[in-house]
Scaffold this motif. Structure first.
Motif, mmCIF file in Angstrom:
data_model
loop_
_atom_site.group_PDB
_atom_site.id
_atom_site.type_symbol
_atom_site.label_atom_id
_atom_site.label_comp_id
_atom_site.label_asym_id
_atom_site.label_seq_id
_atom_site.Cartn_x
_atom_site.Cartn_y
_atom_site.Cartn_z
ATOM 1 N N THR A 168 8.825 -2.799 -4.706
ATOM 2 C CA THR A 168 10.135 -2.168 -4.852
ATOM 3 C C THR A 168 10.199 -1.357 -6.134
ATOM 4 O OG1 THR A 168 11.169 -3.987 -3.645
ATOM 5 C CG2 THR A 168 12.624 -2.573 -4.946
ATOM 6 N N ALA A 169 9.675 -1.921 -7.211
ATOM 7 C CA ALA A 169 9.675 -1.211 -8.500
ATOM 8 C C ALA A 169 8.828 0.059 -8.430
ATOM 9 C CB ALA A 169 9.158 -2.135 -9.602
ATOM 10 N N TRP A 206 0.836 -1.200 0.000
ATOM 11 C CA TRP A 206 0.000 0.000 0.000
ATOM 12 C C TRP A 206 0.873 1.253 0.000
ATOM 13 C CZ3 TRP A 206 -0.503 4.099 3.394
ATOM 14 C CH2 TRP A 206 -1.576 4.968 3.133
ATOM 15 N N ALA A 207 1.910 1.256 0.856
ATOM 16 C CA ALA A 207 2.793 2.419 0.952
ATOM 17 C C ALA A 207 3.517 2.649 -0.370
ATOM 18 C CB ALA A 207 3.796 2.222 2.085
ATOM 19 N N ALA A 208 3.980 1.563 -0.997
ATOM 20 C CA ALA A 208 4.716 1.682 -2.257
ATOM 21 C C ALA A 208 3.829 2.262 -3.360
ATOM 22 C CB ALA A 208 5.252 0.308 -2.678
ATOM 23 N N ASP A 209 2.578 1.812 -3.412
ATOM 24 C CA ASP A 209 1.668 2.294 -4.441
ATOM 25 C C ASP A 209 1.338 3.775 -4.242
ATOM 26 O OD1 ASP A 209 0.307 1.840 -6.766
ATOM 27 O OD2 ASP A 209 -1.472 0.986 -5.826
ATOM 28 N N GLY A 250 4.942 5.795 -4.932
ATOM 29 C CA GLY A 250 5.454 5.789 -6.297
ATOM 30 C C GLY A 250 4.797 6.838 -7.174
ATOM 31 N N ARG A 251 5.593 7.416 -8.053
ATOM 32 C CA ARG A 251 5.067 8.448 -8.941
ATOM 33 C C ARG A 251 4.651 7.882 -10.302
ATOM 34 N NH1 ARG A 251 9.765 12.875 -8.452
ATOM 35 N NH2 ARG A 251 11.007 10.957 -8.240
ATOM 36 N N LEU A 308 8.707 3.289 -11.101
ATOM 37 C CA LEU A 308 8.250 2.635 -12.323
ATOM 38 C C LEU A 308 6.728 2.626 -12.316
ATOM 39 C CD1 LEU A 308 10.654 -0.439 -12.570
ATOM 40 C CD2 LEU A 308 10.722 1.640 -13.931
ATOM 41 N N ASP A 309 6.121 2.665 -13.499
ATOM 42 C CA ASP A 309 4.660 2.589 -13.526
ATOM 43 C C ASP A 309 4.227 1.150 -13.250
ATOM 44 O OD1 ASP A 309 4.483 1.050 -16.007
ATOM 45 O OD2 ASP A 309 4.908 2.901 -17.088
#
Length: 278
Positions: A182-183, A137-140, A143-144, A188-189
């Motif tokens: 991680t991506a 959740w945090a990564a999503d 991420g830009r 990364l999209d």
């Protein structure tokens, strides 16, 4: 008698095919399913079986991305023969996948007793499902989503490749979930993150399946269940890959986060009430 029946192998193949590339933890779902069917999750032959049927899911990736894989491998071969070809992104990407696989191989061999022993506990799976959901959740959110597949670098590949270790040590965290998260953190999209996860999974999961084959057969799983489980996982995984790529192109990972938390909480409940044993 085989430690796993044909029918059980088919069920496990379906579970493997659906969950291997979705960021929900195939290992966690397999262990839960095995527990519900009364199969000992820490038995050597069972651990080997689950690794072997992953090869069916990987075969689905090879077929689905056949054109891309041929392009990348061809570029790698040309680069080995001709120096001027070594500036091509596909040549470099092939080396990045190879290099990014080395850390998980080293850790996998060194930590094998832990992975097949204490870390195989369903308590670990439940905790990892919930903890991994928070990371995803945090990564999503962080991420830009501004970088595509052609923007990936050696650093990206290595960091994403190393994140596979989390899923190895903490079944339930999810290899796909760890690599995609991680991506995403690397901006990364979602589609690029998902495809990178697929490509990095090919050598790691294929190697694990081939390495565990001797344990699966030698310790009590028949050839029939292995063939059935692998074939079913291939068919189901192919459909799962096609669906996932369409889904992430238009949606966030929130649905997977909610699902993972629900499964983790349910598993805690089943373990706490004695319905399942760790």
């Amino acid at each position: 008698m085989s430690a796993i029946s044909i029918g059980q192998a088919a069920v496990l193949g379906i579970v493997e095919g659906i969950t291997e590339f979705l960021p929900v933890s195939s290992t966690g779902h397999l262990k839960i399913t095995e527990g519900l069917m009364g199969i000992p999750v820490d038995d050597t032959s069972v651990v080997g079986f689950t690794a072997v049927i992953q090869v069916g899911a990987i075969a689905a990736v090879l077929v689905y991305f056949f054109t891309d894989i041929v392009r990348i491998v061809s570029a790698w071969g040309r680069g080995l023969l001709h120096r001027e070809q070594r500036y091509h992104h596909d040549y470099k990407f092939a080396w990045w996948v190879i290099c990014a696989t080395i850390p998980i191989v080293i850790v996998g061999l060194a930590a094998k007793p832990l992975v097949e022993g204490p870390l195989a506990s369903l308590w670990v799976v439940a905790g990892s499902l919930v903890a991994g959901s928070g990371v995803m959740w945090a990564a999503d959110q962080m991420g830009r989503h501004k970088r595509g597949e052609d923007d990936t670098s050696f650093k990206d590949a290595m960091l994403v490749g190393c994140s596979q270790i989390l899923a190895l040590l903490f079944p339930g965290f999810s290899r796909s979930g760890a690599t995609m998260s991680t991506a995403l953190i690397l901006d990364l999209d979602r589609v690029a993150a998902t495809r990178l996860s697929f490509f990095l999974g090919i050598p790691a999961l294929t190697g694990a399946g081939l390495y565990e084959l001797k344990d699966a057969v030698g310790a009590g799983v028949g050839v029939g269940p292995l063939v059935v489980g692998t074939a079913v996982s291939f068919v189901v995984a192919y459909a799962s890959i096609a669906w996932l790529l369409k889904f992430v192109a238009k949606h966030s990972f929130n649905a997977f986060v909610i699902y993972r938390v629900a499964v983790g909480v349910l598993l805690f409940g089943l373990l706490g009430t004695g319905v399942l044993t760790a």
